[in-house]
Design an enzyme around this catalytic site. Structure first.
Site, PDB file in Angstrom:
ATOM      1  N   CYS A 275       0.791  -1.242   0.000  1.00 26.62           N
ATOM      2  CA  CYS A 275       0.000   0.000   0.000  1.00 26.62           C
ATOM      3  C   CYS A 275       0.819   1.287   0.000  1.00 26.62           C
ATOM      4  O   CYS A 275       0.729   2.068  -0.942  1.00 26.62           O
ATOM      5  CB  CYS A 275      -0.949   0.000   1.189  1.00 26.62           C
ATOM      6  SG  CYS A 275      -2.265  -1.188   0.966  1.00 26.62           S
TER       7      CYS A 275
HETATM    8  N1  LIG Z   1      -3.560  -4.915   1.730  1.00 27.98           N
HETATM    9  C1  LIG Z   1      -3.835  -3.878   2.494  1.00 27.98           C
HETATM   10  O1  LIG Z   1      -3.298  -3.724   3.584  1.00 27.98           O
HETATM   11  C2  LIG Z   1      -4.844  -2.847   2.046  1.00 27.98           C
HETATM   12  C3  LIG Z   1      -5.384  -1.969   2.982  1.00 27.98           C
HETATM   13  C4  LIG Z   1      -6.317  -1.024   2.553  1.00 27.98           C
HETATM   14  C5  LIG Z   1      -6.656  -0.922   1.219  1.00 27.98           C
HETATM   15  N2  LIG Z   1      -6.078  -1.767   0.319  1.00 27.98           N
HETATM   16  C6  LIG Z   1      -6.488  -1.637  -1.088  1.00 27.98           C
HETATM   17  O2  LIG Z   1      -7.478  -2.624  -1.366  1.00 27.98           O
HETATM   18  C7  LIG Z   1      -7.306  -3.141  -2.692  1.00 27.98           C
HETATM   19  C8  LIG Z   1      -7.070  -4.627  -2.639  1.00 27.98           C
HETATM   20  O3  LIG Z   1      -5.883  -4.835  -1.890  1.00 27.98           O
HETATM   21  P1  LIG Z   1      -5.404  -6.290  -1.449  1.00 27.98           P
HETATM   22  O4  LIG Z   1      -4.151  -6.128  -0.680  1.00 27.98           O
HETATM   23  O5  LIG Z   1      -6.557  -7.009  -0.842  1.00 27.98           O
HETATM   24  O6  LIG Z   1      -5.062  -6.864  -2.898  1.00 27.98           O
HETATM   25  P2  LIG Z   1      -4.518  -8.278  -3.345  1.00 27.98           P
HETATM   26  O7  LIG Z   1      -3.568  -8.015  -4.427  1.00 27.98           O
HETATM   27  O8  LIG Z   1      -4.117  -9.067  -2.145  1.00 27.98           O
HETATM   28  O9  LIG Z   1      -5.840  -8.949  -3.940  1.00 27.98           O
HETATM   29  C9  LIG Z   1      -6.547  -8.467  -5.040  1.00 27.98           C
HETATM   30  C10 LIG Z   1      -7.319  -9.618  -5.609  1.00 27.98           C
HETATM   31  O10 LIG Z   1      -8.157  -9.170  -6.664  1.00 27.98           O
HETATM   32  C11 LIG Z   1      -8.259 -10.238  -7.587  1.00 27.98           C
HETATM   33  N3  LIG Z   1      -8.855  -9.761  -8.857  1.00 27.98           N
HETATM   34  C12 LIG Z   1      -8.293  -9.020  -9.833  1.00 27.98           C
HETATM   35  N4  LIG Z   1      -9.211  -8.778 -10.809  1.00 27.98           N
HETATM   36  C13 LIG Z   1     -10.355  -9.385 -10.446  1.00 27.98           C
HETATM   37  C14 LIG Z   1     -11.672  -9.489 -11.014  1.00 27.98           C
HETATM   38  N5  LIG Z   1     -11.969  -8.929 -12.183  1.00 27.98           N
HETATM   39  N6  LIG Z   1     -12.620 -10.173 -10.340  1.00 27.98           N
HETATM   40  C15 LIG Z   1     -12.339 -10.743  -9.161  1.00 27.98           C
HETATM   41  N7  LIG Z   1     -11.116 -10.703  -8.582  1.00 27.98           N
HETATM   42  C16 LIG Z   1     -10.144 -10.009  -9.192  1.00 27.98           C
HETATM   43  C17 LIG Z   1      -6.842 -10.747  -7.677  1.00 27.98           C
HETATM   44  O11 LIG Z   1      -6.781 -12.048  -8.195  1.00 27.98           O
HETATM   45  C18 LIG Z   1      -6.424 -10.702  -6.183  1.00 27.98           C
HETATM   46  O12 LIG Z   1      -6.718 -11.912  -5.533  1.00 27.98           O
HETATM   47  C19 LIG Z   1      -6.155  -2.338  -3.307  1.00 27.98           C
HETATM   48  O13 LIG Z   1      -6.685  -1.226  -3.967  1.00 27.98           O
HETATM   49  C20 LIG Z   1      -5.374  -1.886  -2.099  1.00 27.98           C
HETATM   50  O14 LIG Z   1      -4.645  -0.718  -2.322  1.00 27.98           O
HETATM   51  C21 LIG Z   1      -5.201  -2.748   0.695  1.00 27.98           C
END
Ligand SMILES: NC(=O)c1ccc[n+]([C@@H]2O[C@H](COP(=O)([O-])OP(=O)(O)OC[C@H]3O[C@@H](n4cnc5c(N)ncnc54)[C@H](O)[C@@H]3O)[C@@H](O)[C@H]2O)c1
Length: 446
Positions: A275
């Site tokens: 992030c």
């Molecule tokens: N990880 C954190 O600590 C955190 C905290 C707050 C916000 N965020 C934000 O939340 C979002 C997700 O983060 P994350 O860490 O959970 O991401 P991640 O990379 O762990 O997971 C994202 C998932 O989305 C899936 N994906 C992609 N396209 C898709 C589709 N069309 N349909 C269904 N699934 C699909 C991918 O396969 C993956 O499993 C990002 O924007 C991130 O910046 C993350």
């Protein structure tokens, strides 16, 4: 009143914690992903990544039928539920700007489903997206695909997530605040109703605002946290030039000031993870497009880029030429309690050590498999901290895992060829360690 039903797109840290959180409170949740391997694990109740306290509730919610994960069936997930959280990844492009590919693709899929839906449905953007994305990209895609009107036919909200990996599930269940960016009042009311039902009397402070303000709140929050880290690292680097100064004492005293607060003032090797680095870069790029240069955040980012390499510099100061020397790396994950190595500080440190000709052995309690996919056989992987230290010429503490805090000076002196320790996270007491070892740490004065 009948509980609303929920779909979640993307089952990474945010999507899965959201899904399990709602399912654990009795909501019917349908998750959807393109990753068949991950879906299979989830449907067996096994988390696809290391996250404390998620395992038990995931298993329970899958077993009691409240949560299921579909593969490539976004339309079905949307058609069978009342609200959809979109939590797909929003990575960086090579120039640092946000890559909205996954958001766009999943939004097209949702739009197609809305076309077939006769009842009101609320789409909630949970992923971190730059200001303007929900209004200017998500809304038009949904309207074009569904041939329906946002506001009257379906609702649209932007609801940023603030969880921290390592305590992601607790953070989902007990967030400090809920931010609801709303396209219109009806959309915001629907999402607030869901959260009121979820949290009951203990609902955290809830801020209702515009879509773009909600988007910016997330970036502003992460940017300030990253700024605190780069700020204290700058003070640490200054301390190293001052006789008797110690950044840990400086930060501790600063943190007692209520205006400053103690958190995110731990000097170290910089921030990593999925992030902070990408969000700071995305905001810099977005602002540049709008004609405003974010000089402060450019400095934050540049400080963070050089900070991990200080560990290698210390190593050279204490050990001389690194060619053929054995260096032990304690910790690979970007922080404790996760196996995530995205932008982990261990990566530039290990790459630089290898470039200088050192032999690297690394140990991490949970991230070794992930590290193998990054470094393959360029480094050796130890099964424990003690094995990692054996016969090494220097050790670098990179990740602040609890188990490393329990290591004593004797563990280093008895196992290493040369007892040289670089504390990159300030977890050891300099007085105790410098008596027996050649010890140095970030932010410790001459
Ligand atoms: N990880 C954190 O600590 C955190 C905290 C707050 C916000 N965020 C934000 O939340 C979002 C997700 O983060 P994350 O860490 O959970 O991401 P991640 O990379 O762990 O997971 C994202 C998932 O989305 C899936 N994906 C992609 N396209 C898709 C589709 N069309 N349909 C269904 N699934 C699909 C991918 O396969 C993956 O499993 C990002 O924007 C991130 O910046 C993350």
């Amino acid at each position: 009143m009948k509980k609303q039903t929920i779909s979640v797109l993307g089952i990474g840290y945010v999507g899965l914690c959201t899904a399990v959180g709602f399912a654990s409170k009795g909501y019917t949740v349908i998750a959807s992903t393109h990753n068949a391997e991950k879906a299979a694990k989830i449907n067996k109740g096994i988390p696809p990544f290391h996250e404390p306290n998620l395992k038990k509730l995931l298993k329970e919610t899958v077993q009691d039928g409240h949560l299921k994960c579909l593969i490539n069936q976004t339309e079905k997930a949307v058609l069978e539920t009342d609200l959809t959280f979109n939590a797909v990844g929003t990575p960086s492009r090579p120039d640092g700007s946000i890559d909205l590919r996954f958001i766009e693709k999943s939004t097209h899929e949702m739009g197609k489903a809305l076309n077939q839906k006769s009842t009101y449905h609320v789409v909630i953007v949970k992923s971190t997206v730059v200001p303007g994305t929900t209004q200017d990209i998500v809304k038009p895609i949904l309207e074009n695909e569904s041939k329906k009107k946002c506001g009257s036919d379906f609702g649209l909200c932007m609801n940023p997530e603030f969880l921290r990996q390592g305590s992601a599930f607790e953070d989902t269940m007990h967030t400090d605040r809920i931010v609801i960016g709303e396209y219109d009042k009806r959309s915001g009311d629907a999402l607030e109703r869901l959260y009121k039902d979820f949290y009951g009397k203990n609902i955290p402070p809830t801020i209702r605002t515009t879509l773009s303000t909600a988007e910016l709140i997330k970036y502003a929050s992460n940017s300030l946290l990253a700024t605190k880290i780069s700020f204290i690292n700058t003070m640490a680097n200054l301390c190293e030039k001052i006789l008797g100064a110690d950044v840990k004492i400086v930060a501790g005293a600063m943190g007692l000031d209520k205006r400053i607060g103690p958190l995110f003032l731990n000097a170290g090797l910089g921030y990593g993870g999925s992030c902070f680095p990408k969000d700071v870069k995305a905001l810099i790029a977005h602002s540049k497009n709008l004609g405003y240069r974010l000089e402060l955040l450019e400095a934050v980012e540049s400080i963070n880029k050089t900070q991990p390499l200080k560990a290698v510099q210390f190593c050279k100061e204490l050990l001389g030429n690194l060619k053929g020397k054995c260096v032990a790396i304690l910790g690979l994950a970007f922080k404790a309690d996760t196996d995530d190595m995205r932008e982990a500080r261990a990566i530039p440190i290990i790459n630089q050590l290898l470039k200088e000709g050192a032999n690297v052995t690394a140990y991490d309690p949970v991230a070794t498999d992930v590290a193998k996919s990054i470094f393959q056989n360029k480094i050796r992987y130890a099964p424990s901290a003690i094995e990692c230290l054996k016969n090494s010429d220097a050790a670098i503490l990179v990740t602040e895992w609890e188990e490393f805090k329990k290591l004593t000076p004797d563990d280093f002196t008895k196992n290493m060829k040369q007892p040289i320790l670089i504390d990159g996270r300030r977890i050891y007491t300099p007085e105790a360690f410098s008596q027996k070892l050649k010890f140095t740490a970030i932010g410790l004065g001459k």
